[in-house]
Design a protein around this motif. Structure first.
Motif, short mmCIF file in Angstrom:
data_model
loop_
_atom_site.label_atom_id
_atom_site.label_comp_id
_atom_site.label_asym_id
_atom_site.label_seq_id
_atom_site.Cartn_x
_atom_site.Cartn_y
_atom_site.Cartn_z
N GLY A 199 0.81 -1.18 0.11
CA GLY A 199 -0.01 -0.03 0.08
C GLY A 199 0.69 1.17 -0.17
N HIS A 235 -4.11 -5.75 0.55
CA HIS A 235 -3.85 -4.40 0.60
C HIS A 235 -4.05 -3.83 2.19
CE1 HIS A 235 -4.67 0.00 0.04
NE2 HIS A 235 -4.17 -0.12 -1.21
N ARG A 237 -5.39 -1.43 3.33
CA ARG A 237 -6.84 -1.21 3.95
C ARG A 237 -7.59 -2.48 4.16
NH1 ARG A 237 -7.29 2.39 -0.82
NH2 ARG A 237 -8.49 0.90 -1.64
N VAL A 321 -9.81 -5.41 -1.74
CA VAL A 321 -9.26 -4.72 -2.75
C VAL A 321 -8.40 -5.86 -3.49
CG1 VAL A 321 -7.36 -3.14 -3.24
CG2 VAL A 321 -8.67 -2.74 -1.37
N GLY A 326 -5.53 -2.76 -6.47
CA GLY A 326 -4.48 -2.04 -5.52
C GLY A 326 -3.30 -1.57 -6.10
N ASP A 329 -3.78 1.30 -8.12
CA ASP A 329 -3.76 2.86 -7.37
C ASP A 329 -2.42 3.17 -7.00
OD1 ASP A 329 -6.37 2.85 -7.27
OD2 ASP A 329 -6.76 2.21 -5.38
#
Ligand SMILES: NC(=O)c1ccc[n+]([C@@H]2O[C@H](COP(=O)([O-])OP(=O)(O)OC[C@H]3O[C@@H](n4cnc5c(N)ncnc54)[C@H](O)[C@@H]3O)[C@@H](O)[C@H]2O)c1
Ligand SMILES: C[C@H]1O[C@H](OP(=O)(O)OP(=O)(O)OC[C@H]2O[C@@H](n3ccc(=O)[nH]c3=O)[C@H](O)[C@@H]2O)[C@H](O)[C@@H](O)C1=O
Length: 332
Positions: A199, A235, A237, A321, A326, A329
């Motif tokens: 991440g 991920h 999150r 995710v 991911g 992003d």
């Protein structure tokens, strides 16, 4: 702390990759919680520095620059001696030297740091209970799926600990010391064993940020050995969602517990790098062999980690995710 908060949370390793993402999410969502961050600010913290400094501006976040392995007396004052003033209610323990590669170079430092930093906290909690038997701290310790090594298949939380590298051995050791404190002193501690996490703001020594850094500088991505080793990627999150769920259980837990937290997306290193190249180059063609260079393998490189996250999934958690999304992003 001036205003009264519902919780006083001690977050160790808060300036690191996961710790800083934890703060960014929880310090915003829980403005009724106060967060005291402890970090020694090692090399890895550098990647989160900007984000961390921004979070420190929040009224419910404070920072203590301390080396947990060398600061027993300050921790004892903070957690136990001044309990009535500080009223620490929760500890989320991320602090560790986290690099497998670096642990091959300095195994004794990993042992000292990763055991003492956490055992100093355990000692403070134990002695707090002697001073204030009524005190209860929700203690969440972040371990790793590497403690199981690569020998098991679909290993659950009762699986045999069989670490293969000095980093993983230091994490397995402190997991066992935590177990001894649970039995000997009845301290309820939650141990969380995630698979690889990726991440924002991860220091470029782990494969995902390394590959992205090399793609952006148009230099060859180093692949250890033949690139066939596999890892599962989660991920950050999704990991924080799992942590939030486990944390809610620790409120009422009168005993510790262990949770594997992981995704089902297992990819080989070469496939992961190929996917990142595809996402980075979008529609344009590229020759993978031009993008990578095979380098010497690790002293021992776990082939894969086959852990079962059925326990936390049975409580309603699942990753949301997708790896491809991911990574996209992260590439921006
Ligand atoms: N990143 C992953 O893929 C992953 C996967 C599973 C488990 N973990 C575990 O999660 C935790 C956080 O990992 P990360 O990737 O954020 O690591 P990181 O290396 O990015 O950050 C670790 C932080 O802990 C701090 N720290 C280390 N020793 C300390 C000490 N003695 N006193 C004070 N601060 C200290 C460092 O300064 C750093 O800021 C670690 O316990 C790691 O073992 C990480
Ligand atoms: C659960 C643990 O995850 C992380 O440890 P791990 O060693 O699996 O992560 P890395 O990203 O360092 O390595 C993954 C995989 O890629 C290879 N590799 C790495 C870096 C590079 O530049 N080239 C590579 O080929 C490496 O040999 C591995 O096979 C995390 O660091 C740890 O804290 C965990 O707990």
């Amino acid at each position: 702390m001036t205003r009264s908060y519902d919780k006083h949370v001690l977050v160790t390793g808060a300036a690191g990759f996961i710790g800083c993402n934890f703060l960014g999410y929880f310090a915003n969502k829980y403005s009724n919680y106060h967060f005291t961050c402890i970090d020694k600010l090692n090399y890895a913290s550098a990647s989160s520095q900007e984000a961390f400094q921004k979070i420190l501006q929040k009224p419910n976040v404070d920072f203590l620059k301390l080396d947990l392995a060398e600061s027993y007396h300050q921790l004892y004052q903070l957690i136990a001696l001044n309990y009535e003033a500080n009223q620490i209610t929760d500890i989320v323990n991320f602090a560790a030297e986290s690099s497998v590669d670096r642990s091959f170079e300095d195994p004794l430092y990993f042992t000292r740091n990763n055991i003492l930093s956490t055992q100093n906290l355990l000692e403070c909690y134990r002695l707090l209970k002697n001073l204030h038997p009524e005190a209860h701290i929700n203690f969440l310790h972040i371990s790793t799926d590497e403690v199981y090594g690569d020998s098991g298949y679909n290993v659950d939380e009762q699986g045999k600990l069989s670490p293969t590298n000095p980093y993983a051995a230091s994490k397995a050791a402190i997991d066992l010391i935590i177990q001894s404190y649970e039995y000997s002193y009845k301290l309820p501690i939650m141990v969380i064993r995630p698979n690889n996490i990726y991440g924002p703001n991860q220091f470029p020594e782990k494969i995902v940020p390394v590959a992205i850094e090399h793609l952006k500088s148009n230099s060859k991505i180093p692949i250890h050995g033949d690139g066939s080793n596999k890892r599962r990627y989660l991920h950050v999150r999704d990991f924080l969602n799992a942590l939030e769920l486990i944390w809610s259980f620790s409120e009422t837990a009168d005993a510790g517990d262990i949770f594997n937290v992981g995704s089902d997306e297992e990819v080989s290193n070469i496939h992961l790098v190929s996917l990142l190249c595809q996402l980075y180059h979008k529609d344009s063609t590229f020759d993978l062999q031009e993008k990578i260079q095979f380098t010497q393998d690790r002293n021992y490189n776990d082939l894969s980690y086959s852990t079962s996250a059925d326990k936390i999934r049975s409580l309603g958690w699942k990753p949301k995710v997708k790896l491809q999304d991911g990574l996209k992003d992260l590439l921006g």
